[in-house]
Design a protein around this motif. Sequence first.
Motif, PDB file in Angstrom:
ATOM      1  N   GLN A  88       0.818  -1.210   0.000  1.00 46.73           N
ATOM      2  CA  GLN A  88       0.000   0.000   0.000  1.00 46.73           C
ATOM      3  C   GLN A  88       0.856   1.266   0.000  1.00 46.73           C
ATOM      4  N   GLU A  89       1.997   1.215   0.666  1.00 45.97           N
ATOM      5  CA  GLU A  89       2.873   2.372   0.713  1.00 45.97           C
ATOM      6  C   GLU A  89       4.298   1.930   0.997  1.00 45.97           C
ATOM      7  N   GLY A  90       5.226   2.773   0.614  1.00 45.26           N
ATOM      8  CA  GLY A  90       6.626   2.442   0.821  1.00 45.26           C
ATOM      9  C   GLY A  90       7.516   3.594   0.393  1.00 45.26           C
ATOM     10  N   ALA A  91       8.822   3.444   0.690  1.00 44.22           N
ATOM     11  CA  ALA A  91       9.780   4.506   0.419  1.00 44.22           C
ATOM     12  C   ALA A  91      10.472   4.344  -0.923  1.00 44.22           C
ATOM     13  N   SER A  92      10.327   3.182  -1.573  1.00 39.52           N
ATOM     14  CA  SER A  92      11.010   2.946  -2.838  1.00 39.52           C
ATOM     15  C   SER A  92      10.267   1.886  -3.625  1.00 39.52           C
ATOM     16  N   VAL A  93      10.621   1.762  -4.917  1.00 35.51           N
ATOM     17  CA  VAL A  93      10.005   0.744  -5.765  1.00 35.51           C
ATOM     18  C   VAL A  93      10.276  -0.651  -5.217  1.00 35.51           C
ATOM     19  N   ASP A  94      11.497  -0.889  -4.800  1.00 33.52           N
ATOM     20  CA  ASP A  94      11.858  -2.213  -4.284  1.00 33.52           C
ATOM     21  C   ASP A  94      11.026  -2.596  -3.065  1.00 33.52           C
ATOM     22  N   GLY A  95      10.597  -1.602  -2.312  1.00 34.18           N
ATOM     23  CA  GLY A  95       9.788  -1.885  -1.137  1.00 34.18           C
ATOM     24  C   GLY A  95       8.323  -2.075  -1.440  1.00 34.18           C
ATOM     25  N   LEU A  96       7.906  -1.790  -2.674  1.00 30.82           N
ATOM     26  CA  LEU A  96       6.499  -1.886  -3.048  1.00 30.82           C
ATOM     27  C   LEU A  96       6.176  -3.154  -3.820  1.00 30.82           C
ATOM     28  N   VAL A  97       7.149  -3.659  -4.584  1.00 32.52           N
ATOM     29  CA  VAL A  97       6.917  -4.781  -5.492  1.00 32.52           C
ATOM     30  C   VAL A  97       7.429  -6.084  -4.870  1.00 32.52           C
ATOM     31  N   PRO A  98       6.608  -7.138  -4.878  1.00 29.08           N
ATOM     32  CA  PRO A  98       7.056  -8.429  -4.348  1.00 29.08           C
ATOM     33  C   PRO A  98       8.295  -8.943  -5.081  1.00 29.08           C
ATOM     34  N   GLU A  99       9.135  -9.630  -4.371  1.00 29.27           N
ATOM     35  CA  GLU A  99      10.370 -10.148  -4.956  1.00 29.27           C
ATOM     36  C   GLU A  99      10.052 -11.114  -6.104  1.00 29.27           C
ATOM     37  N   GLY A 100      10.763 -10.953  -7.190  1.00 27.47           N
ATOM     38  CA  GLY A 100      10.585 -11.840  -8.337  1.00 27.47           C
ATOM     39  C   GLY A 100       9.619 -11.336  -9.385  1.00 27.47           C
ATOM     40  N   TRP A 101       8.848 -10.301  -9.071  1.00 28.45           N
ATOM     41  CA  TRP A 101       7.915  -9.745 -10.060  1.00 28.45           C
ATOM     42  C   TRP A 101       8.682  -8.833 -11.011  1.00 28.45           C
ATOM     43  N   GLU A 102       8.422  -8.980 -12.313  1.00 26.71           N
ATOM     44  CA  GLU A 102       9.000  -8.062 -13.288  1.00 26.71           C
ATOM     45  C   GLU A 102       8.309  -6.702 -13.143  1.00 26.71           C
ATOM     46  N   HIS A 103       9.078  -5.630 -13.342  1.00 26.09           N
ATOM     47  CA  HIS A 103       8.440  -4.313 -13.236  1.00 26.09           C
ATOM     48  C   HIS A 103       9.232  -3.263 -13.996  1.00 26.09           C
ATOM     49  N   ILE A 104       8.505  -2.276 -14.496  1.00 22.46           N
ATOM     50  CA  ILE A 104       9.092  -1.055 -15.039  1.00 22.46           C
ATOM     51  C   ILE A 104       8.388   0.109 -14.352  1.00 22.46           C
ATOM     52  N   GLU A 105       9.038   1.243 -14.279  1.00 18.92           N
ATOM     53  CA  GLU A 105       8.443   2.358 -13.560  1.00 18.92           C
ATOM     54  C   GLU A 105       8.823   3.694 -14.183  1.00 18.92           C
ATOM     55  N   ALA A 106       8.053   4.710 -13.823  1.00 20.01           N
ATOM     56  CA  ALA A 106       8.324   6.087 -14.245  1.00 20.01           C
ATOM     57  C   ALA A 106       8.007   7.014 -13.090  1.00 20.01           C
ATOM     58  N   LEU A 107       8.845   8.014 -12.904  1.00 16.80           N
ATOM     59  CA  LEU A 107       8.647   9.013 -11.867  1.00 16.80           C
ATOM     60  C   LEU A 107       8.338  10.360 -12.502  1.00 16.80           C
ATOM     61  N   GLY A 108       7.465  11.119 -11.860  1.00 12.43           N
ATOM     62  CA  GLY A 108       7.132  12.450 -12.347  1.00 12.43           C
ATOM     63  C   GLY A 108       5.917  13.000 -11.615  1.00 12.43           C
ATOM     64  N   ASP A 109       5.669  14.265 -11.810  1.00 13.99           N
ATOM     65  CA  ASP A 109       4.557  14.942 -11.127  1.00 13.99           C
ATOM     66  C   ASP A 109       3.290  14.801 -11.967  1.00 13.99           C
ATOM     67  N   LEU A 110       2.366  13.978 -11.516  1.00 15.49           N
ATOM     68  CA  LEU A 110       1.141  13.715 -12.258  1.00 15.49           C
ATOM     69  C   LEU A 110       0.021  14.698 -11.947  1.00 15.49           C
TER      70      LEU A 110
END
Length: 218
Positions: free
Chosen positions: A26-48
């Motif tokens: 639900q919340e976290g300080a980084s991408v690694d803390g949000l996504v379960p281990e082993g799941w593939e992921h891509i991300e983008a940062l910016g002001d939405l």
Amino acid sequence: MKSFRLIAMMLACWCVVGAQAQSLKQEGASVDGLVPEGWEHIEALGDLDSDGIKDLAMIVTPNFKEHLTVRDDGYVYNYNQPILAIYVGNAQGGYKLWKTYDATLRIRDEFCTIDRTLEITDRHVLRVSTEDFCSAGSYGTDQTTYSYRYQDGDFFLIGMDNISMQRNTGERETVSENYLTRKRQTITDNAFKKRARKVERWSNLTKEPLKKLGEQEM
């Protein structure tokens, strides 16, 4: 513009959709803390939401074994449903889940791969790009970019750009649609011929309500 952060609080009780999405934090300080281990992921940062704080958009693909198929040569096909997740950034540098979309992104099949990229532009637009490539059954390649902007408490599709090409002939068509101006630009040419004649056409789009993120399969 209504605060995107306020909407996040209002949606907190139901923003996690489906058993797969519940594995995202639900919340976290980084991408690694949000996504379960082993799941593939891509991300983008910016002001939405134009509040001066960076937000986070991610596409994550689970690795549940029941949706994995191993080929004879050891190659693994991942047929898990990809999930698009949007997190609200806070002043401390962390992120809180705003909403997940677990039925919006298409699943690859045995012969056709789908590569995706994400971008949050300086104009606060979320861009989701997909590129389809089929190793059998078609000579065509297809790349589409969907542009969404946050307004009136949700994300709305404001534009779409598509490039389709035949790998055997080089024939190419580029279509750009702007749903704010209701204009469509179509350009045809040939990718293999440097001096190929370009043909440009413009047309008007029918006036319709803007589609919300999640209403358009990508």
